[in-house]
Design a protein around this motif. Structure first.
Motif, PDB file in Angstrom:
ATOM      1  N   TYR A   1     -23.504  -8.416   3.456  1.00  0.00           N
ATOM      2  CA  TYR A   1     -24.277  -7.875   4.118  1.00  0.00           C
ATOM      3  C   TYR A   1     -25.833  -8.658   4.358  1.00  0.00           C
ATOM      4  O   TYR A   1     -27.132  -8.054   4.707  1.00  0.00           O
ATOM      5  CB  TYR A   1     -24.747  -6.507   3.832  1.00  0.00           C
ATOM      6  CG  TYR A   1     -24.092  -4.814   3.897  1.00  0.00           C
ATOM      7  CD1 TYR A   1     -24.387  -4.556   4.505  1.00  0.00           C
ATOM      8  CD2 TYR A   1     -23.265  -4.545   2.841  1.00  0.00           C
ATOM      9  CE1 TYR A   1     -23.231  -3.252   4.618  1.00  0.00           C
ATOM     10  CE2 TYR A   1     -22.134  -4.263   2.473  1.00  0.00           C
ATOM     11  CZ  TYR A   1     -22.130  -2.997   4.016  1.00  0.00           C
ATOM     12  OH  TYR A   1     -21.959  -1.967   3.781  1.00  0.00           O
TER      13      TYR A   1
ATOM     14  N   ILE B   1     -28.152  -7.100   9.545  1.00  0.00           N
ATOM     15  CA  ILE B   1     -27.289  -7.314   8.905  1.00  0.00           C
ATOM     16  C   ILE B   1     -26.750  -5.693   8.967  1.00  0.00           C
ATOM     17  O   ILE B   1     -26.181  -4.955   9.273  1.00  0.00           O
ATOM     18  CB  ILE B   1     -26.587  -8.369   8.183  1.00  0.00           C
ATOM     19  CG1 ILE B   1     -26.614  -9.981   8.543  1.00  0.00           C
ATOM     20  CG2 ILE B   1     -24.853  -8.609   7.679  1.00  0.00           C
ATOM     21  CD1 ILE B   1     -26.794 -10.798   8.206  1.00  0.00           C
TER      22      ILE B   1
ATOM     23  N   LEU C   1     -25.102  -3.352  11.734  1.00  0.00           N
ATOM     24  CA  LEU C   1     -23.384  -3.609  11.688  1.00  0.00           C
ATOM     25  C   LEU C   1     -22.769  -3.904  10.588  1.00  0.00           C
ATOM     26  O   LEU C   1     -21.796  -3.885  10.770  1.00  0.00           O
ATOM     27  CB  LEU C   1     -23.921  -5.574  11.781  1.00  0.00           C
ATOM     28  CG  LEU C   1     -25.156  -5.846  13.261  1.00  0.00           C
ATOM     29  CD1 LEU C   1     -24.917  -7.277  12.561  1.00  0.00           C
ATOM     30  CD2 LEU C   1     -25.209  -5.545  14.442  1.00  0.00           C
TER      31      LEU C   1
ATOM     32  N   PRO D   1     -20.160  -9.009   9.630  1.00  0.00           N
ATOM     33  CA  PRO D   1     -20.367  -8.476  10.919  1.00  0.00           C
ATOM     34  C   PRO D   1     -19.633  -9.877  11.833  1.00  0.00           C
ATOM     35  O   PRO D   1     -18.956 -10.675  11.067  1.00  0.00           O
ATOM     36  CB  PRO D   1     -21.978  -8.686  11.429  1.00  0.00           C
ATOM     37  CG  PRO D   1     -22.366  -9.349  10.321  1.00  0.00           C
ATOM     38  CD  PRO D   1     -21.784  -8.948   9.423  1.00  0.00           C
ATOM     39  N   GLU D   2     -19.130  -9.688  12.060  1.00  0.00           N
ATOM     40  CA  GLU D   2     -18.574 -10.721  13.991  1.00  0.00           C
ATOM     41  C   GLU D   2     -18.890 -12.039  13.021  1.00  0.00           C
ATOM     42  O   GLU D   2     -18.792 -13.741  12.794  1.00  0.00           O
ATOM     43  CB  GLU D   2     -18.269 -10.500  14.849  1.00  0.00           C
ATOM     44  CG  GLU D   2     -16.960 -11.788  15.445  1.00  0.00           C
ATOM     45  CD  GLU D   2     -15.955 -11.482  15.076  1.00  0.00           C
ATOM     46  OE1 GLU D   2     -14.955 -12.553  14.739  1.00  0.00           O
ATOM     47  OE2 GLU D   2     -15.179  -9.935  15.552  1.00  0.00           O
TER      48      GLU D   2
ATOM     49  N   PRO E   1     -26.403 -11.821  13.575  1.00  0.00           N
ATOM     50  CA  PRO E   1     -27.350 -11.664  14.240  1.00  0.00           C
ATOM     51  C   PRO E   1     -28.716 -12.977  14.561  1.00  0.00           C
ATOM     52  O   PRO E   1     -29.294 -13.414  15.669  1.00  0.00           O
ATOM     53  CB  PRO E   1     -28.130 -10.624  14.201  1.00  0.00           C
ATOM     54  CG  PRO E   1     -27.903 -10.071  12.612  1.00  0.00           C
ATOM     55  CD  PRO E   1     -26.354 -10.963  12.320  1.00  0.00           C
TER      56      PRO E   1
END
Ligand SMILES: [Zn+2]
Length: 127
Positions: free
Chosen positions: A50, A61, A64, A68-69, A72
């Motif tokens: 996270y 995050i 998401l 996440p991929e 951000p």
């Protein structure tokens, strides 16, 4: 038994100091690394996926979900790289974080780390 909960107001980054370690960037430049001291809570967030292991972004995050991929903020490929990055950056350099704060070990480490530095005060025993 000790039950311990970190304060939610604890800053994620507690200390930042230059490291002796050097890292060679993909383009060949050599950078001096920094040693970042994270709060146990923030460290757990990195482990859980996270919090970005590169830029330490957290707020963006959470919505998401874990791992996440990509981050951000800095586009770090968290899903693919975060665990490997963690192994490279944390394990072997310092004891891996464990649940339940080992105060004796922490104090011993801090005293060792700061004792030789001029101007630092050794923490008192009643700390
Ligand atoms: Zn990031």
């Amino acid at each position: 038994m000790t039950i311990w909960t970190p304060s939610s107001e604890q800053p994620a980054v507690q200390d930042l100091e230059p490291s002796d370690r050097l890292r060679r960037l993909p383009d060949g430049r050599v950078m001096r690394e920094s040693t970042v001291t994270l709060s146990p809570q923030a460290m757990q967030q990195v482990i859980d996926g996270y919090r970005c292991a590169r830029c330490l972004e957290y707020e963006g995050i959470v919505p998401l979900g874990a791992f996440p991929e990509e981050c951000p903020l800095c586009k770090f490929p968290m899903r693919a790289e975060q665990t490997r990055q963690l192994e490279q950056d944390f394990v072997g350099e310092r004891p891996p974080p464990v649940s339940g704060l080992p105060m004796d070990r922490e104090r011993a480490y801090l005293e060792k780390a700061h004792y030789s530095k001029k101007g630092y005060v050794t923490p008192g025993k009643d700390l």
